[in-house]
Design an enzyme around this catalytic site. Sequence first.
Site, PDB file in Angstrom:
ATOM      1  N   ASP A  31      41.305   6.610  48.562  1.00 11.80           N
ATOM      2  CA  ASP A  31      41.224   6.553  50.024  1.00 11.80           C
ATOM      3  C   ASP A  31      39.770   6.708  50.439  1.00 11.80           C
ATOM      4  O   ASP A  31      38.930   7.156  49.649  1.00 11.80           O
ATOM      5  CB  ASP A  31      42.090   7.679  50.619  1.00 11.80           C
ATOM      6  CG  ASP A  31      42.459   7.422  52.075  1.00 11.80           C
ATOM      7  OD1 ASP A  31      41.926   6.478  52.683  1.00 11.80           O
ATOM      8  OD2 ASP A  31      43.282   8.192  52.601  1.00 11.80           O
ATOM      9  N   LYS A  48      38.762  12.745  58.001  1.00  8.33           N
ATOM     10  CA  LYS A  48      39.404  11.441  57.856  1.00  8.33           C
ATOM     11  C   LYS A  48      40.169  11.104  59.131  1.00  8.33           C
ATOM     12  O   LYS A  48      40.405  11.957  59.958  1.00  8.33           O
ATOM     13  CB  LYS A  48      40.401  11.471  56.684  1.00  8.33           C
ATOM     14  CG  LYS A  48      39.716  11.430  55.336  1.00  8.33           C
ATOM     15  CD  LYS A  48      40.712  11.297  54.184  1.00  8.33           C
ATOM     16  CE  LYS A  48      41.710  10.210  54.349  1.00  8.33           C
ATOM     17  NZ  LYS A  48      41.152   8.869  54.615  1.00  8.33           N
ATOM     18  N   GLY A  49      40.570   9.843  59.226  1.00 13.20           N
ATOM     19  CA  GLY A  49      41.421   9.450  60.332  1.00 13.20           C
ATOM     20  C   GLY A  49      40.754   8.543  61.344  1.00 13.20           C
ATOM     21  O   GLY A  49      41.348   8.234  62.388  1.00 13.20           O
ATOM     22  N   GLY A  76      40.523   5.532  61.145  1.00 12.99           N
ATOM     23  CA  GLY A  76      41.407   4.366  61.294  1.00 12.99           C
ATOM     24  C   GLY A  76      42.783   4.745  61.833  1.00 12.99           C
ATOM     25  O   GLY A  76      43.653   3.893  61.980  1.00 12.99           O
ATOM     26  N   GLU A  95      48.013   9.581  55.274  1.00 16.48           N
ATOM     27  CA  GLU A  95      46.961   9.818  54.272  1.00 16.48           C
ATOM     28  C   GLU A  95      47.022  11.260  53.772  1.00 16.48           C
ATOM     29  O   GLU A  95      46.795  11.532  52.581  1.00 16.48           O
ATOM     30  CB  GLU A  95      45.588   9.518  54.868  1.00 16.48           C
ATOM     31  CG  GLU A  95      45.345   8.027  55.079  1.00 16.48           C
ATOM     32  CD  GLU A  95      44.076   7.710  55.846  1.00 16.48           C
ATOM     33  OE1 GLU A  95      43.612   6.577  55.724  1.00 16.48           O
ATOM     34  OE2 GLU A  95      43.559   8.578  56.580  1.00 16.48           O
ATOM     35  N   LYS A 129      28.355   8.529  54.380  1.00 13.79           N
ATOM     36  CA  LYS A 129      29.440   9.472  54.727  1.00 13.79           C
ATOM     37  C   LYS A 129      29.150  10.900  54.279  1.00 13.79           C
ATOM     38  O   LYS A 129      29.884  11.820  54.634  1.00 13.79           O
ATOM     39  CB  LYS A 129      30.761   9.000  54.103  1.00 13.79           C
ATOM     40  CG  LYS A 129      31.149   7.548  54.403  1.00 13.79           C
ATOM     41  CD  LYS A 129      31.571   7.376  55.823  1.00 13.79           C
ATOM     42  CE  LYS A 129      32.010   5.967  56.185  1.00 13.79           C
ATOM     43  NZ  LYS A 129      33.211   5.503  55.543  1.00 13.79           N
TER      44      LYS A 129
HETATM   45  C1  5RP Z   1      41.599   5.958  58.061  1.00 16.85           C
HETATM   46  C2  5RP Z   1      40.582   6.731  57.314  1.00 16.85           C
HETATM   47  C3  5RP Z   1      39.515   5.982  56.620  1.00 16.85           C
HETATM   48  O1  5RP Z   1      39.539   6.287  55.268  1.00 16.85           O
HETATM   49  C4  5RP Z   1      38.176   6.361  57.197  1.00 16.85           C
HETATM   50  O2  5RP Z   1      38.204   6.123  58.593  1.00 16.85           O
HETATM   51  C5  5RP Z   1      37.036   5.542  56.560  1.00 16.85           C
HETATM   52  O3  5RP Z   1      37.170   4.213  56.913  1.00 16.85           O
HETATM   53  P1  5RP Z   1      36.237   3.079  56.333  1.00 16.85           P
HETATM   54  O4  5RP Z   1      36.507   2.975  54.879  1.00 16.85           O
HETATM   55  O5  5RP Z   1      36.632   1.838  57.090  1.00 16.85           O
HETATM   56  O6  5RP Z   1      34.800   3.483  56.617  1.00 16.85           O
HETATM   57  O7  5RP Z   1      40.587   7.946  57.248  1.00 16.85           O
HETATM   58  O8  5RP Z   1      42.499   6.780  58.739  1.00 16.85           O
END
Ligand code: 5RP
Length: 229
Positions: A89, A102-103, A105, A111, A129
């Site tokens: 993830d 996280k979150g 998205g 998750e 990150k």
């Molecule tokens: C979704 C998440 C994603 O893992 C987080 O937002 C990172 O996203 P990306 O890989 O597009 O940068 O927690 O709920």
Amino acid sequence: MATIDKTQQDAEKQAAAMAAVKFVKNGDVVGLGTGSTTTFAIKELGKRVSDGLKITAAASSIRTEELARSLGIEILDLGSLSEIDISIDGADEFTESLDLIKGGGGALFREKIIASLSKNAIIITDASKKVKKLGAFTIPIEVLPLAYQYVSDQIDKLGGKGVLRIAAGEKFITDNQNLIIDADFGLIDDPAKLSSDLNQINGLLAHGLFINLTSKVVMSEGTDIIIFE
Ligand code: 5RP
């Protein structure tokens, strides 16, 4: 905040994803996260499955499930699983002590279930990150619609400032038919304490602080892969 070169960031996301997929073995039940970084991993897993890798998977969102199925990955019912061998993830922020936000998205609830079930929970990220302290990214909080005002008020009492997530001019609705509050607590000195305080709020279904839920973070920076564990 430093500007991020999107092409470089995507190359790092893909490199981290490719490195993490190497940990997946024949027969594994694989937890699949959500987001742009995880999408690289799912596509790579799809290639390995078409080359003969035998796995089953659990998806953290409808879009992840659809992508995985389209690539020939068999999807199991998350609600029927007692254990997941390995999960992959992304994250919005992480620290070297493997605490995460996280979150971004909006898939944090499923998750978190997947991370909780995983024997080996792998997080894949580009170098942007990694932070010293969590909290520049607001904490996504999934809330039952009928508890929205109550939960917002409790977030205020804890010193946070919550904003209802809006997407395309409408309230953002999660795959579980709930709302998201994005809560700003500033830079967080004690993420475990805040996580525990948030967990006490009735009607709050899940929050994006992931504490003690990660086995390793596979981060790509330039041409290097760095593993934090
Ligand atoms: C979704 C998440 C994603 O893992 C987080 O937002 C990172 O996203 P990306 O890989 O597009 O940068 O927690 O709920």
